[in-house]
Design an enzyme around this catalytic site. Structure first.
Site, PDB file in Angstrom:
ATOM      1  CG  HIS A  83      33.055  38.116  29.628  1.00  0.00           C
ATOM      2  ND1 HIS A  83      32.326  38.951  30.430  1.00  0.00           N
ATOM      3  CD2 HIS A  83      34.234  37.954  30.260  1.00  0.00           C
ATOM      4  CE1 HIS A  83      33.037  39.277  31.502  1.00  0.00           C
ATOM      5  NE2 HIS A  83      34.204  38.688  31.417  1.00  0.00           N
ATOM      6  CD  GLN A 107      38.675  42.090  34.701  1.00  0.00           C
ATOM      7  OE1 GLN A 107      37.937  42.805  35.343  1.00  0.00           O
ATOM      8  NE2 GLN A 107      38.677  42.110  33.389  1.00  0.00           N
TER       9      GLN A 107
HETATM   10  P1  GDP Z   1      35.172  34.361  30.677  1.00  0.00           P
HETATM   11  O1  GDP Z   1      36.142  35.458  30.509  1.00  0.00           O
HETATM   12  O2  GDP Z   1      35.104  33.860  32.081  1.00  0.00           O
HETATM   13  O3  GDP Z   1      33.810  34.679  30.129  1.00  0.00           O
HETATM   14  O4  GDP Z   1      35.728  33.137  29.812  1.00  0.00           O
HETATM   15  P2  GDP Z   1      36.360  33.213  28.316  1.00  0.00           P
HETATM   16  O5  GDP Z   1      35.246  33.380  27.349  1.00  0.00           O
HETATM   17  O6  GDP Z   1      37.489  34.155  28.267  1.00  0.00           O
HETATM   18  O7  GDP Z   1      37.019  31.783  28.214  1.00  0.00           O
HETATM   19  C1  GDP Z   1      36.272  30.635  28.367  1.00  0.00           C
HETATM   20  C2  GDP Z   1      36.420  29.787  27.086  1.00  0.00           C
HETATM   21  O8  GDP Z   1      35.908  28.503  27.321  1.00  0.00           O
HETATM   22  C3  GDP Z   1      35.611  30.312  25.916  1.00  0.00           C
HETATM   23  O9  GDP Z   1      36.275  29.969  24.731  1.00  0.00           O
HETATM   24  C4  GDP Z   1      34.296  29.577  26.031  1.00  0.00           C
HETATM   25  O10 GDP Z   1      33.620  29.449  24.784  1.00  0.00           O
HETATM   26  C5  GDP Z   1      34.772  28.251  26.515  1.00  0.00           C
HETATM   27  N1  GDP Z   1      33.850  27.526  27.396  1.00  0.00           N
HETATM   28  C6  GDP Z   1      33.029  27.997  28.372  1.00  0.00           C
HETATM   29  N2  GDP Z   1      32.442  26.987  29.038  1.00  0.00           N
HETATM   30  C7  GDP Z   1      32.912  25.835  28.464  1.00  0.00           C
HETATM   31  C8  GDP Z   1      32.705  24.443  28.732  1.00  0.00           C
HETATM   32  O11 GDP Z   1      32.004  24.036  29.642  1.00  0.00           O
HETATM   33  N3  GDP Z   1      33.394  23.558  27.934  1.00  0.00           N
HETATM   34  C9  GDP Z   1      34.219  23.962  26.922  1.00  0.00           C
HETATM   35  N4  GDP Z   1      34.864  23.033  26.218  1.00  0.00           N
HETATM   36  N5  GDP Z   1      34.437  25.263  26.664  1.00  0.00           N
HETATM   37  C10 GDP Z   1      33.785  26.178  27.423  1.00  0.00           C
HETATM   38  P1  IMO Z   2      37.909  37.950  31.960  1.00  0.00           P
HETATM   39  O1  IMO Z   2      36.749  38.799  32.395  1.00  0.00           O
HETATM   40  C1  IMO Z   2      42.075  36.835  32.458  1.00  0.00           C
HETATM   41  C2  IMO Z   2      44.802  40.000  33.750  1.00  0.00           C
HETATM   42  C3  IMO Z   2      45.857  40.452  32.756  1.00  0.00           C
HETATM   43  C4  IMO Z   2      46.954  40.855  33.707  1.00  0.00           C
HETATM   44  C5  IMO Z   2      46.197  41.482  34.871  1.00  0.00           C
HETATM   45  C6  IMO Z   2      46.121  43.004  34.819  1.00  0.00           C
HETATM   46  O2  IMO Z   2      37.884  37.599  30.510  1.00  0.00           O
HETATM   47  O3  IMO Z   2      38.052  36.764  32.853  1.00  0.00           O
HETATM   48  P2  IMO Z   2      44.750  44.717  33.319  1.00  0.00           P
HETATM   49  O4  IMO Z   2      44.713  44.903  31.829  1.00  0.00           O
HETATM   50  O5  IMO Z   2      43.422  44.373  33.922  1.00  0.00           O
HETATM   51  O6  IMO Z   2      45.417  45.833  34.039  1.00  0.00           O
HETATM   52  O7  IMO Z   2      45.702  43.431  33.530  1.00  0.00           O
HETATM   53  O8  IMO Z   2      44.893  40.929  34.823  1.00  0.00           O
HETATM   54  N1  IMO Z   2      43.422  40.064  33.252  1.00  0.00           N
HETATM   55  C7  IMO Z   2      42.717  38.984  32.902  1.00  0.00           C
HETATM   56  N2  IMO Z   2      43.058  37.680  32.839  1.00  0.00           N
HETATM   57  N3  IMO Z   2      40.816  37.211  32.169  1.00  0.00           N
HETATM   58  C8  IMO Z   2      40.442  38.500  32.260  1.00  0.00           C
HETATM   59  O9  IMO Z   2      39.174  38.911  32.126  1.00  0.00           O
HETATM   60  C9  IMO Z   2      41.424  39.470  32.601  1.00  0.00           C
HETATM   61  N4  IMO Z   2      41.412  40.802  32.754  1.00  0.00           N
HETATM   62  C10 IMO Z   2      42.636  41.155  33.171  1.00  0.00           C
HETATM   63  O10 IMO Z   2      46.250  39.411  31.905  1.00  0.00           O
HETATM   64  O11 IMO Z   2      47.609  39.712  34.194  1.00  0.00           O
HETATM   65 MG    MG Z   3      37.841  35.935  29.365  1.00  0.00          MG
END
Ligand code: GDP
Ligand code: IMO
Ligand code: MG
Length: 427
Positions: free
Chosen positions: A41, A223
């Protein structure tokens, strides 16, 4: 005072971390209720980027008490390395409260995760390799280790022995790996006991008492809906229940205690790992989305698969999670396209589907049916109200709202904490 659950509406990485963090100090308690350090995150504060895997995303808001709920699986090394990493950057945060009932990810879970994937070959799931699936398997098999077990050395040793008995046969005879010594493993786990002990609580009681006191509680999902072990694209899913209902089991609250259910949906779609993805792009458009959206995994660094917004995917999540609101993220990434396809149906072997098909093999054969919406050229990252958005961009949001069947209450226009548009306040 409201309590709110935040859930990914697609396949993860929708921007849940940013959405959670941006609710800021209005949140009294931020509770992670499922998953483990498979999550990544991302939060950007004053241009500085933080990636949290296990720690709840509310942790950077210092008035928020954070809780790792019973539904989470905890790698203790990761817990402390994340806290130390924050501290070494000069960010001192209070230690999260930890549920005594949460299960522990031990090093042997990671080993099993990796060897299982290797043995599955072309049927692999593409897990994050963090040991999450094997830790949940042990929980359901009743041979897991809970946080509270760390406080009774003899019980812990018995449990580790029981858990390793079968695994050692498997590791040595099938997977050709070294046996794990239960005594050394017990000692390793015990090495964290003193440090964690002051923070371990009956978290379900703490959360319910907080709700009784009128505190604002945010349940933070990791997830996403379509990675849910019951509702996702099984077997290409994670091993827990990220859906809103997972907050009830994973935090220990009754369903009537949650006032709002907020889905986080990206303005297009991404997925990491294996599994069906009907709108996936394999061409230059996909590369463009990946580059503009910086779509590289926050946990494993893997390239995220990219595709257009799939209304069937989000509509299904809206229904099952009873979303009261959607937060649409990364709309800024879509600036500069002449027209933007949105998937409004599937063609499955000549038959049209307007909602997600019932069976997995239909999803595997689904060909997207697109509606083409007019694009916009303006950079929208400085927009702070819906009216600041270009007309075509507003129309895109409005169309997604109709197709998803849920009102869009917030829009992300950049990764920074402040880069959002609030349409309806979530708290
Ligand atoms: P999460 O797992 O749902 O918390 O999302 P991640 O952090 O894995 O991936 C979201 C990515 O998008 C991160 O690099 C954030 O900094 C970025 N992000 C989140 N909201 C926005 C947005 O509104 N615009 C842009 N350009 N990036 C964003
Ligand atoms: P956040 O919270 C995206 C995917 C893995 C794999 C499947 C099972 O950042 O959105 P695991 O290690 O959980 O047994 O893997 O789930 N996966 C995610 N994909 N964002 C995530 O978390 C994920 N957590 C697990 O890539 O396909
Ligand atoms: Mg993520």
């Amino acid at each position: 005072m409201p309590s709110i659950v935040v859930v990914g509406a697609q396949w993860g990485d929708e921007g849940k971390g940013k959405a959670t963090d941006s609710l800021g100090n209005r949140v009294d308690y931020c509770v992670r209720y499922s998953g483990g350090n498979n999550a990544g995150h991302t939060i950007v504060v004053d241009g500085e980027k933080f990636i949290l895997h296990l720690l709840p995303s509310g942790i950077l808001n210092l008035n928020t008490t954070t809780i790792i709920g019973n539904g989470v699986v905890i790698d203790l090394d990761v817990l402390y390395s994340e806290l130390n990493a924050l501290s070494s950057r000069g960010v001192e945060v209070p230690h999260p409260l930890i549920s005594a009932n949460a299960h522990v990810i031990a090093p042997y879970h990671q080993t099993i995760d990796k060897v299982t994937e290797r043995f599955l070959g072309k049927h692999r799931i593409g897990t994050t390799g963090r040991g999450v699936g094997p830790a949940y398997s042990d929980k359901v098999n009743r041979i897991g280790i809970r946080v509270q077990d760390l406080f009774d050395a003899s019980i812990l040793r018995q449990k580790v022995e029981a858990s390793l008995e079968q695994k050692n046969h498997l590791l040595v005879k099938i997977y050709n790996r070294r046996e794990v010594d239960p005594i050394q493993m017990t000692e390793l786990l015990l090495s964290h006991a003193d440090r964690i002990r002051p923070h371990v609580v009956d978290s379900a009681r703490v959360i319910n008492d907080a709700l009784d006191d009128g505190k604002v509680v945010l349940f933070e999902g990791a997830q996403a809906h379509h990675l849910d072990v019951d509702h996702g694209t099984y077997p290409y899913v994670t091993s827990s229940n990220p859906i809103a209902a997972g907050a009830c089991t994973g935090a220990g609250v009754g369903p009537t205690r949650i006032d709002r259910s907020v889905g986080i949906a990206k303005a297009y779609t991404t997925r990491v790992g294996e599994g069906p993805f009907p709108t996936e792009l394999f061409d230059a458009d996909g590369d463009r989305l990946r580059e503009t959206g910086a779509e590289y995994g926050a946990t494993t660094g893997r390239t995220r698969r990219c595709g257009w917004f799939d209304a069937l995917v989000v509509e299904q999540a809206c229904k099952v999670n009873a979303f009261t609101d959607l937060f649409l993220t990364k709309l800024d990434v879509l600036s500069g396209w002449d027209r933007i396809p949105v998937c409004v149906g599937y063609d499955v072997r000549g038959e049209r589907h307007d909602v997600m098909p019932m069976t997995q093999s239909e999803v595997h054969h689904a060909k997207p049916i697109y509606e083409y919406l007019a694009g916009w050229t303006e950079d929208i990252s400085s927009a702070r109200s819906f009216d600041d958005l270009p007309a075509n961009c507003q129309a895109y949001v409005k169309r997604l709202e109709v197709l998803s069947g849920c009102r869009i209450s917030g829009i992300g226009v950049g990764p920074g904490r402040e880069e959002s548009i609030v349409i309806n306040e979530l708290l």
